[in-house]
Write a protein that holds these residues in place. Structure first.
Motif, mmCIF file in Angstrom:
data_model
loop_
_atom_site.group_PDB
_atom_site.id
_atom_site.type_symbol
_atom_site.label_atom_id
_atom_site.label_comp_id
_atom_site.label_asym_id
_atom_site.label_seq_id
_atom_site.Cartn_x
_atom_site.Cartn_y
_atom_site.Cartn_z
ATOM 1 N N LEU A 138 -5.295 -7.338 18.322
ATOM 2 C CA LEU A 138 -5.958 -8.593 18.672
ATOM 3 C C LEU A 138 -5.420 -9.786 17.882
ATOM 4 O O LEU A 138 -5.405 -10.915 18.393
ATOM 5 C CB LEU A 138 -7.465 -8.469 18.455
ATOM 6 C CG LEU A 138 -8.206 -7.526 19.418
ATOM 7 C CD1 LEU A 138 -9.668 -7.412 19.027
ATOM 8 C CD2 LEU A 138 -8.075 -8.006 20.860
ATOM 9 N N ILE A 139 -4.969 -9.567 16.659
ATOM 10 C CA ILE A 139 -4.452 -10.682 15.862
ATOM 11 C C ILE A 139 -2.928 -10.824 15.984
ATOM 12 O O ILE A 139 -2.336 -11.708 15.366
ATOM 13 C CB ILE A 139 -4.834 -10.528 14.366
ATOM 14 C CG1 ILE A 139 -4.248 -9.244 13.773
ATOM 15 C CG2 ILE A 139 -6.350 -10.564 14.190
ATOM 16 C CD1 ILE A 139 -4.560 -9.057 12.281
ATOM 17 N N ASP A 140 -2.323 -9.965 16.792
ATOM 18 C CA ASP A 140 -0.879 -10.037 17.016
ATOM 19 C C ASP A 140 -0.577 -11.223 17.938
ATOM 20 O O ASP A 140 -1.109 -11.305 19.049
ATOM 21 C CB ASP A 140 -0.389 -8.732 17.652
ATOM 22 C CG ASP A 140 1.127 -8.631 17.689
ATOM 23 O OD1 ASP A 140 1.807 -9.679 17.713
ATOM 24 O OD2 ASP A 140 1.640 -7.496 17.711
ATOM 25 N N THR A 141 0.279 -12.122 17.489
ATOM 26 C CA THR A 141 0.598 -13.314 18.284
ATOM 27 C C THR A 141 1.342 -12.980 19.566
ATOM 28 O O THR A 141 1.422 -13.811 20.474
ATOM 29 C CB THR A 141 1.449 -14.288 17.452
ATOM 30 O OG1 THR A 141 2.632 -13.611 16.988
ATOM 31 C CG2 THR A 141 0.655 -14.795 16.246
ATOM 32 N N ARG A 142 1.871 -11.757 19.665
ATOM 33 C CA ARG A 142 2.613 -11.360 20.868
ATOM 34 C C ARG A 142 1.703 -10.830 21.970
ATOM 35 O O ARG A 142 2.162 -10.563 23.077
ATOM 36 C CB ARG A 142 3.653 -10.304 20.509
ATOM 37 C CG ARG A 142 4.746 -10.785 19.559
ATOM 38 C CD ARG A 142 5.561 -9.643 19.025
ATOM 39 N NE ARG A 142 4.754 -8.744 18.205
ATOM 40 C CZ ARG A 142 5.216 -7.655 17.604
ATOM 41 N NH1 ARG A 142 6.489 -7.330 17.742
ATOM 42 N NH2 ARG A 142 4.420 -6.900 16.871
#
Length: 224
Positions: free
Chosen positions: A185-189
């Motif tokens: 969820l916090i992955d910018t991808r």
């Protein structure tokens, strides 16, 4: 592999099996490796090689999730000691229409248990249902229960799943490891839903899943 169904009895207390032993275990449900009949032993050896190749391909492609032997937490890559949960293996065999079907055995551990008899109980305190995950993170990411309906489109969620749900009269909710869900969820991808700040994700983790936060607190970002 044979079209005839062969039942593989696994004691209900066994939660995971070592990946390195799956070929032997599955082939053993079909043929006796220690048989005096050379043809029977050869058939076991052949089936074992078939299963080992299929398992290797499934792990490499993400169809089977390798997990840590001590906690059953998902691993990014397989190691010599990696395990798979019995639930994941049963689902894989069913999806592949395999000739071996896993059934639960309530009796004392069979030989299969010897290969994974030391597998610990699942870390329930590190898991959550889709409803709980949506409550924690939905307001910031747009996460809804629909995200969990087709995991083929969301391999990160599939990798974080400990067990699938069971519908019907005796409904059982699916369970997911919270920490890998947070990492996704916090992955910018991430392309699904809205982006969420790293600090926000960890704040929601601490608020809604304090035991998970405690387990991974060393990985938390430094406060501003």
């Amino acid at each position: 592999m044979s079209a005839r169904k062969h039942l593989l009895e696994i004691p209900s207390e066994v939660m995971a099996l070592p990946i390195s032993e799956l070929g032997r275990i599955l082939a053993g449900a079909m043929h006796d490796a220690e048989s005096d009949d050379e043809d029977e032993a050869m058939r076991h050896a052949f089936e074992r090689l078939q299963f080992e190749g299929a398992i290797e391909k499934a792990v490499r492609s993400g169809l089977l999730q390798p997990r840590a032997p001590g906690t059953c937490l998902p691993m990014s890559m397989e190691t010599p000691t990696s395990v798979v949960t019995v639930t994941d293996l049963a689902q894989f065999l069913n999806d592949m229409q395999c000739s071996v079907e896993i059934v639960s055995a309530e009796a004392s551990p069979a030989p299969v248990a010897d290969s994974a008899g030391d597998a610990p109980a699942p870390a329930w305190h590190l898991m959550a249902t889709p409803d709980e995950l949506c409550t924690a993170f939905g307001a910031f990411t747009g996460m809804t229960k629909d995200w969990f309906n087709n995991l083929k489109d969301r391999p990160a969620l599939k990798a974080a799943r400990f067990r699938p749900g069971i519908g019907g009269r005796n409904k059982v909710e699916p369970l997911f490891y919270v920490y890998p869900v947070l990492q996704w969820l916090i992955d910018t991808r991430r392309k699904t839903g809205s982006s969420m700040q790293v600090a926000t994700g960890w704040r929601m983790l601490r608020q809604h899943f304090p035991k998970v936060y405690e387990a991974y607190e060393l990985n938390a970002p430094e406060p501003d």
